[in-house]
Motif scaffolding. Structure first.
Motif, PDB file in Angstrom:
ATOM      1  N   TYR A   1       0.816  -1.203   0.000  1.00  0.00           N
ATOM      2  CA  TYR A   1       0.000   0.000   0.000  1.00  0.00           C
ATOM      3  C   TYR A   1       0.855   1.260   0.000  1.00  0.00           C
TER       4      TYR A   1
ATOM      5  N   ARG B   1       2.329   4.529  -1.661  1.00  0.00           N
ATOM      6  CA  ARG B   1       1.891   5.466  -2.685  1.00  0.00           C
ATOM      7  C   ARG B   1       2.943   6.547  -2.874  1.00  0.00           C
TER       8      ARG B   1
ATOM      9  N   LYS C   1      -6.177  15.297  -1.236  1.00  0.00           N
ATOM     10  CA  LYS C   1      -6.051  14.514  -0.012  1.00  0.00           C
ATOM     11  C   LYS C   1      -5.312  15.325   1.055  1.00  0.00           C
TER      12      LYS C   1
ATOM     13  N   LEU D   1      -3.215  14.884   4.364  1.00  0.00           N
ATOM     14  CA  LEU D   1      -2.483  13.801   5.015  1.00  0.00           C
ATOM     15  C   LEU D   1      -1.763  14.306   6.260  1.00  0.00           C
TER      16      LEU D   1
ATOM     17  N   ASN E   1       3.159   5.036   3.233  1.00  0.00           N
ATOM     18  CA  ASN E   1       2.411   3.792   3.344  1.00  0.00           C
ATOM     19  C   ASN E   1       1.005   4.075   3.844  1.00  0.00           C
ATOM     20  N   VAL E   2       0.041   3.430   3.215  1.00  0.00           N
ATOM     21  CA  VAL E   2      -1.335   3.461   3.698  1.00  0.00           C
ATOM     22  C   VAL E   2      -1.491   2.339   4.714  1.00  0.00           C
TER      23      VAL E   2
ATOM     24  N   ALA F   1      -6.668   1.804  -0.194  1.00  0.00           N
ATOM     25  CA  ALA F   1      -5.465   2.337  -0.841  1.00  0.00           C
ATOM     26  C   ALA F   1      -5.773   3.559  -1.694  1.00  0.00           C
TER      27      ALA F   1
ATOM     28  N   LEU G   1      -7.022   6.545  -1.293  1.00  0.00           N
ATOM     29  CA  LEU G   1      -7.392   7.475  -0.239  1.00  0.00           C
ATOM     30  C   LEU G   1      -8.201   8.644  -0.777  1.00  0.00           C
TER      31      LEU G   1
ATOM     32  N   ALA H   1      -6.530  11.594   6.104  1.00  0.00           N
ATOM     33  CA  ALA H   1      -6.006  10.329   6.613  1.00  0.00           C
ATOM     34  C   ALA H   1      -4.669  10.571   7.295  1.00  0.00           C
TER      35      ALA H   1
ATOM     36  N   VAL I   1      -1.007   8.868   7.699  1.00  0.00           N
ATOM     37  CA  VAL I   1      -0.212   7.894   6.953  1.00  0.00           C
ATOM     38  C   VAL I   1       1.221   7.900   7.479  1.00  0.00           C
TER      39      VAL I   1
END
Length: 242
Positions: A40, A42, A65, A67, A92-93, A99, A101, A105, A107
């Motif tokens: 996962y 990204r 997104k 983060l 990394n998720v 995955a 997103l 979130a 991360v």
């Protein structure tokens, strides 16, 4: 123009071998390695914010997104406290998290790579001189949020008398015109000064032209026309901002 020192291929210099495939492909999709710990991972182009220790603690991606980076992550080129940088973020998720997103979130960051944000000079009067030494142009694309026009390039580098010299990268605004569809087209030229650096091998670099920091007002209805002097000849492409 901004002066940058590029001493060796950026992939080998900034990231581990595990990230080579993702960096070269400029991927924004999950890095699929099966069921392992990297399943996962990204990579996203982002604006990262630093804390009072000049570590990246949060980021906003080009597709919106938001983060939170846990733990915070530092890099040699992140030197300003409580600032915002353009960057290529690998992260990394968490296991069990989608995955793909969306929204907000937390991360785990893996690496944060430098992206060149060049100065834009106003050369529309025709009396500004700027270098247009060739580069290898791999690709160009507009950020989803319309804030940046991005380039994936390679420049030729090499040592002279045991030292790596600096090269200059910038952008020249050379004027605007009205297109056949009535839209306003702003013309840019990618400026690059080899500055006498030997051309022994290629080094990859990402460049993000800040459309919010231009010598003219840009609207979502406008178009950006940019010309890059590639080793195989001049390349001109046009992008819609919005």
């Amino acid at each position: 123009m901004s002066k940058v020192s590029i001493s060796k291929p950026a992939v080998a210099c900034l990231f581990s071998a595990l990230l080579v495939a993702c960096l070269v492909a400029c991927c924004n999709d999950p890095y699929d390695t099966g069921d392992g710990s990297l399943s996962y991972m990204r990579a996203d182009f982002v604006e990262v914010s630093t804390n009072s220790s000049a570590e990246a603690v949060s980021a906003v991606s080009d597709d919106g997104k938001i983060l939170t980076l846990s733990p915070a992550i530092g890099a040699d080129w992140l030197t300003a406290k409580d600032s915002v940088y353009r960057a290529l973020l690998y992260y990394n998720v968490a296991e069990g998290m989608d995955a793909e997103l969306v929204g907000e979130a937390t991360v785990k960051p893996i690496a944060v790579g430098n992206v060149i944000v060049p100065n834009v000079i106003n050369a529309s009067s025709g009396n500004r001189v700027y270098p247009v030494d060739p580069v290898n142009l791999e690709s160009m694309w507009m950020s989803k949020n319309g804030r940046y026009l991005n380039l994936d390039i390679s420049v030729k580098v090499g040592a002279k008398d045991g030292k790596i010299g600096s090269q200059s990268i910038g952008v020249a605004y050379v004027g605007s015109y009205t297109g056949s569809d009535g839209s306003v087209v702003h013309r840019l030229v990618f400026a690059h000064g080899q500055n006498g650096v030997p051309e022994y091998y290629s080094s990859q670099a990402y460049v993000s032209i800040p459309l919010y920091r231009m010598p003219y007002a840009v609207t979502k209805a406008d178009r950006i026309e940019i010309t890059v002097n590639d080793y195989d000849g001049k390349v001109t492409k046009t992008f819609v901002v919005g």
